[in-house]
Design a protein around this motif. Structure first.
Motif, PDB file in Angstrom:
ATOM      1  N   ALA A  88       0.829  -1.203   0.000  1.00 34.89           N
ATOM      2  CA  ALA A  88       0.000   0.000   0.000  1.00 34.89           C
ATOM      3  C   ALA A  88       0.862   1.250   0.000  1.00 34.89           C
ATOM      4  CB  ALA A  88      -0.928  -0.009   1.215  1.00 34.89           C
ATOM      5  N   ALA A  89       2.004   1.186   0.680  1.00 37.37           N
ATOM      6  CA  ALA A  89       2.906   2.341   0.735  1.00 37.37           C
ATOM      7  C   ALA A  89       3.436   2.708  -0.651  1.00 37.37           C
ATOM      8  CB  ALA A  89       4.066   2.056   1.683  1.00 37.37           C
ATOM      9  N   GLU A  90       3.622   1.697  -1.493  1.00 40.58           N
ATOM     10  CA  GLU A  90       4.110   1.965  -2.842  1.00 40.58           C
ATOM     11  C   GLU A  90       3.075   2.694  -3.686  1.00 40.58           C
ATOM     12  OE1 GLU A  90       5.510  -1.593  -4.663  1.00 40.58           O
ATOM     13  OE2 GLU A  90       7.042  -1.983  -3.153  1.00 40.58           O
ATOM     14  N   LYS A  91       1.810   2.613  -3.296  1.00 39.43           N
ATOM     15  CA  LYS A  91       0.730   3.249  -4.049  1.00 39.43           C
ATOM     16  C   LYS A  91       0.324   4.608  -3.455  1.00 39.43           C
ATOM     17  CE  LYS A  91      -1.257  -1.297  -5.153  1.00 39.43           C
ATOM     18  NZ  LYS A  91      -2.460  -2.144  -5.078  1.00 39.43           N
ATOM     19  N   THR A  92       0.902   4.950  -2.323  1.00 38.23           N
ATOM     20  CA  THR A  92       0.456   6.118  -1.562  1.00 38.23           C
ATOM     21  C   THR A  92       1.035   7.416  -2.105  1.00 38.23           C
ATOM     22  OG1 THR A  92       0.163   4.819   0.458  1.00 38.23           O
ATOM     23  CG2 THR A  92       0.492   7.192   0.726  1.00 38.23           C
ATOM     24  N   ASP A  93       0.156   8.378  -2.394  1.00 36.91           N
ATOM     25  CA  ASP A  93       0.585   9.712  -2.826  1.00 36.91           C
ATOM     26  C   ASP A  93       0.850  10.627  -1.637  1.00 36.91           C
ATOM     27  OD1 ASP A  93       0.333   9.430  -5.751  1.00 36.91           O
ATOM     28  OD2 ASP A  93      -1.797   9.193  -5.348  1.00 36.91           O
ATOM     29  N   ILE A  94       0.040  10.498  -0.580  1.00 39.53           N
ATOM     30  CA  ILE A  94       0.262  11.222   0.673  1.00 39.53           C
ATOM     31  C   ILE A  94       0.071  10.223   1.809  1.00 39.53           C
ATOM     32  CG2 ILE A  94      -0.407  13.131   2.166  1.00 39.53           C
ATOM     33  CD1 ILE A  94      -1.667  14.510  -0.201  1.00 39.53           C
ATOM     34  N   ALA A  95       1.040  10.173   2.736  1.00 38.73           N
ATOM     35  CA  ALA A  95       0.965   9.251   3.866  1.00 38.73           C
ATOM     36  C   ALA A  95       0.526   9.999   5.118  1.00 38.73           C
ATOM     37  CB  ALA A  95       2.315   8.586   4.106  1.00 38.73           C
ATOM     38  N   VAL A  96      -0.410   9.407   5.846  1.00 40.59           N
ATOM     39  CA  VAL A  96      -0.864   9.949   7.132  1.00 40.59           C
ATOM     40  C   VAL A  96      -0.409   8.983   8.224  1.00 40.59           C
ATOM     41  CG1 VAL A  96      -2.835  10.639   8.537  1.00 40.59           C
ATOM     42  CG2 VAL A  96      -2.848  11.086   6.072  1.00 40.59           C
ATOM     43  N   ILE A  97       0.462   9.449   9.107  1.00 35.10           N
ATOM     44  CA  ILE A  97       0.932   8.643  10.226  1.00 35.10           C
ATOM     45  C   ILE A  97       0.155   9.063  11.465  1.00 35.10           C
ATOM     46  CG2 ILE A  97       2.909   7.966  11.637  1.00 35.10           C
ATOM     47  CD1 ILE A  97       3.319   7.129   8.808  1.00 35.10           C
ATOM     48  N   VAL A  98      -0.552   8.112  12.078  1.00 40.59           N
ATOM     49  CA  VAL A  98      -1.410   8.419  13.217  1.00 40.59           C
ATOM     50  C   VAL A  98      -0.717   8.020  14.518  1.00 40.59           C
ATOM     51  CG1 VAL A  98      -3.672   8.069  14.275  1.00 40.59           C
ATOM     52  CG2 VAL A  98      -3.441   8.038  11.777  1.00 40.59           C
ATOM     53  N   LEU A  99      -0.645   8.963  15.465  1.00 47.28           N
ATOM     54  CA  LEU A  99      -0.072   8.718  16.784  1.00 47.28           C
ATOM     55  C   LEU A  99      -1.167   8.791  17.842  1.00 47.28           C
ATOM     56  CD1 LEU A  99       3.076  11.060  16.650  1.00 47.28           C
ATOM     57  CD2 LEU A  99       2.976   8.619  16.106  1.00 47.28           C
ATOM     58  N   ASP A 100      -1.086   7.913  18.825  1.00 47.99           N
ATOM     59  CA  ASP A 100      -1.995   7.952  19.975  1.00 47.99           C
ATOM     60  C   ASP A 100      -1.465   8.990  20.952  1.00 47.99           C
ATOM     61  OD1 ASP A 100      -3.302   7.509  22.419  1.00 47.99           O
ATOM     62  OD2 ASP A 100      -3.554   5.369  22.025  1.00 47.99           O
ATOM     63  N   ALA A 101      -2.233  10.056  21.184  1.00 45.52           N
ATOM     64  CA  ALA A 101      -1.770  11.159  22.030  1.00 45.52           C
ATOM     65  C   ALA A 101      -1.408  10.701  23.436  1.00 45.52           C
ATOM     66  CB  ALA A 101      -2.843  12.243  22.089  1.00 45.52           C
ATOM     67  N   SER A 102      -2.151   9.739  23.979  1.00 48.20           N
ATOM     68  CA  SER A 102      -1.857   9.274  25.339  1.00 48.20           C
ATOM     69  C   SER A 102      -0.496   8.586  25.400  1.00 48.20           C
ATOM     70  CB  SER A 102      -2.957   8.335  25.828  1.00 48.20           C
ATOM     71  OG  SER A 102      -3.102   7.217  24.966  1.00 48.20           O
ATOM     72  N   CYS A 103      -0.121   7.873  24.327  1.00 47.63           N
ATOM     73  CA  CYS A 103       1.196   7.229  24.272  1.00 47.63           C
ATOM     74  C   CYS A 103       2.305   8.275  24.208  1.00 47.63           C
ATOM     75  CB  CYS A 103       1.283   6.296  23.072  1.00 47.63           C
ATOM     76  SG  CYS A 103       0.205   4.862  23.169  1.00 47.63           S
ATOM     77  N   VAL A 104       2.064   9.334  23.461  1.00 52.41           N
ATOM     78  CA  VAL A 104       3.052  10.406  23.357  1.00 52.41           C
ATOM     79  C   VAL A 104       3.250  11.058  24.718  1.00 52.41           C
ATOM     80  CG1 VAL A 104       3.592  12.645  22.318  1.00 52.41           C
ATOM     81  CG2 VAL A 104       2.515  10.851  20.925  1.00 52.41           C
ATOM     82  N   TYR A 105       2.158  11.366  25.399  1.00 50.61           N
ATOM     83  CA  TYR A 105       2.257  12.044  26.700  1.00 50.61           C
ATOM     84  C   TYR A 105       2.931  11.155  27.733  1.00 50.61           C
ATOM     85  CZ  TYR A 105       1.050  14.283  31.069  1.00 50.61           C
ATOM     86  OH  TYR A 105       1.125  14.872  32.310  1.00 50.61           O
ATOM     87  N   GLN A 106       2.578   9.874  27.756  1.00 51.26           N
ATOM     88  CA  GLN A 106       3.195   8.963  28.710  1.00 51.26           C
ATOM     89  C   GLN A 106       4.694   8.857  28.489  1.00 51.26           C
ATOM     90  OE1 GLN A 106       1.145   5.202  28.497  1.00 51.26           O
ATOM     91  NE2 GLN A 106      -0.855   6.113  28.996  1.00 51.26           N
TER      92      GLN A 106
END
Length: 428
Positions: A88-106
């Motif tokens: 799927a990455a080879e077909k992607t024109d724009i990539a959206v990387i999703v982060l869990d905010a609670s994981c970032v804060y912890q």
């Protein structure tokens, strides 16, 4: 079959959604599209194979949203799922990387290093994927999702991400941007759309199939043999798309089957400016066309529209160096049962073996079954790739180029084999 009123999926902006399991990818997609595109559950690994959903999204236009499996999926089927995510990455024109905010804060609050903690120290997988997209020249949008879970600490997390992921990322990031959102509360959706609009590749969707070959008022003749690959009552996709563009560009169009070529030319008051033919009858059309008329094929047009035409033309010279001990890979984009008149499985291998010898080895793959290691081959010949988006086709070309394997396509190869490539008109 695509109708004249539809945008084929291969021409749509492909937006891939990536992240760890339960980072909220599917919920974000549903909030973003205002549809239940993806299944949402608290169970890790709910999304298995990537889900491709074509839709119209204002102001982006015609898109394909790709919901992928979590790239940290360590289930029994995880390896296979991650492989599909890479495809799927080879077909992607724009990539959206999703982060869990609670994981970032912890991660920030528990670290003794505090704000000096680097992004890659905690988010190893995300950093790896961002770097991978950077290598592919694919713009990336990082979404801090689930901000409703951390409330007032959102600003702290955003500041840390801006500092450690890329300085100034929230202002003028170029190919990487960062926004905050809450899929549960449908917050930040308009910010996501605005960021995706900024990240859209310049000129996307504005390319012409025919380039500079035609102008308004030009007479164009389409030669379209209706063999068993074009079932009764249907045209194949390249014919549909080319015809639609000719009509949009106010050209005068006549369409005939191969057996009516000379009859059509006789009834015309003047020679057509351009003749577009199916590659399998390239030589016949060339030998019977008016001298004044330019000639090209649907496959050659799509070589420029979807791939790298100069590379294809240069690579076609490798045909002259093939021997009975050589090995050729023919890559079809469509997946269908072999047909008696199939150009990729029957006609093209026959033309090559007639020229080189029956000892020539010809392997055939279809769909997305394109080998990672191409070094066993002396030449790759791909179809017009009308079913794939340009990003994916270019990823194949890049793989061949890196491994120093020449790669061409059906139309260019046939024109070279029949000795008329120098007389074929190429779009710019």
């Amino acid at each position: 079959m695509s109708t004249l009123n539809e945008t084929p999926s291969s021409n749509r902006l492909h937006i891939g959604i990536y992240g760890k399991t339960n980072s909220g990818k599917s919920s974000l997609i549903n909030a973003f599209t205002r549809q239940d595109v993806s299944i949402v559950a608290d169970v890790a690994g709910t999304t298995t194979d990537p889900v491709y959903k074509p839709m119209e999204i204002n102001p982006l236009g015609a898109c394909v949203i790709i919901d992928t499996a979590g790239f940290d999926d360590d289930s029994e089927l995880g390896k296979s799922r991650v492989e599909k995510t890479h495809l799927a990455a080879e077909k992607t024109d724009i990539a959206v990387i999703v982060l869990d905010a609670s994981c970032v804060y912890q991660s920030i609050s528990k670290s003794k290093e505090g704000r000096s903690l680097k992004f890659g120290d905690v988010f190893t997988d995300e950093k790896k994927w961002i770097d991978e997209f950077k290598k592919r020249n694919t713009p990336v949008l990082v979404v801090l999702n689930k901000t409703d879970l951390i409330g007032d600490n959102t600003s702290l997390c955003m500041d840390w991400l801006c500092e450690t992921l890329k300085p100034g990322v929230s202002k003028n990031a170029g190919s990487l941007e960062l926004v905050m959102a809450s899929a549960a509360r449908k917050l930040g959706i308009e910010d996501i759309k605005a960021a995706l609009t900024r990240l859209m590749p310049e000129g996307f969707g504005q390319e012409f199939i025919l380039g500079d070959l035609v102008n308004a008022g030009d007479l164009v003749l389409l030669v379209m043999p209706q063999d068993i690959q074009a079932p009764k009552g249907r045209l194949i996709l390249p014919q549909v798309q080319t015809l639609r563009e000719l009509l949009d560009r106010k050209c005068i169009v006549m369409s005939v089957t191969t057996d009516k070529l000379t009859d059509a030319i006789k009834v015309m008051s003047k020679p057509p400016r351009l003749i577009i033919t199916d590659s399998q009858v390239f030589k016949y059309v060339y030998e019977n066309k008016p001298v004044e008329s330019m000639l090209t094929s649907f496959s050659v047009l799509f070589a420029a529209y979807k791939g790298d035409l100069p590379y294809y033309v240069e690579s076609a010279k490798a045909i002259d160096k093939l021997t009975p001990h050589s090995k050729v890979l023919i890559a079809e984009c469509c997946t269908h049962a072999p047909l008696a008149e199939d150009i990729g499985r029957v006609k093209l291998p026959g033309m090559l073996k007639k020229r080189i010898g029956d000892g020539l080895t010809v392997d055939i793959v279809s769909g997305t079954d394109f080998p990672q290691d191409l070094t066993e081959y002396d030449l790759i010949i791909q179809c017009g790739a009308c079913m794939f988006n340009r990003k994916y086709v270019l990823s194949r070309i890049d793989r061949a180029h890196i491994q120093n394997i020449p790669m061409t396509n059906y139309g260019v190869a046939i024109a070279h084999i029949t000795g008329i490539l120098d007389n074929v008109s190429m779009p710019c």
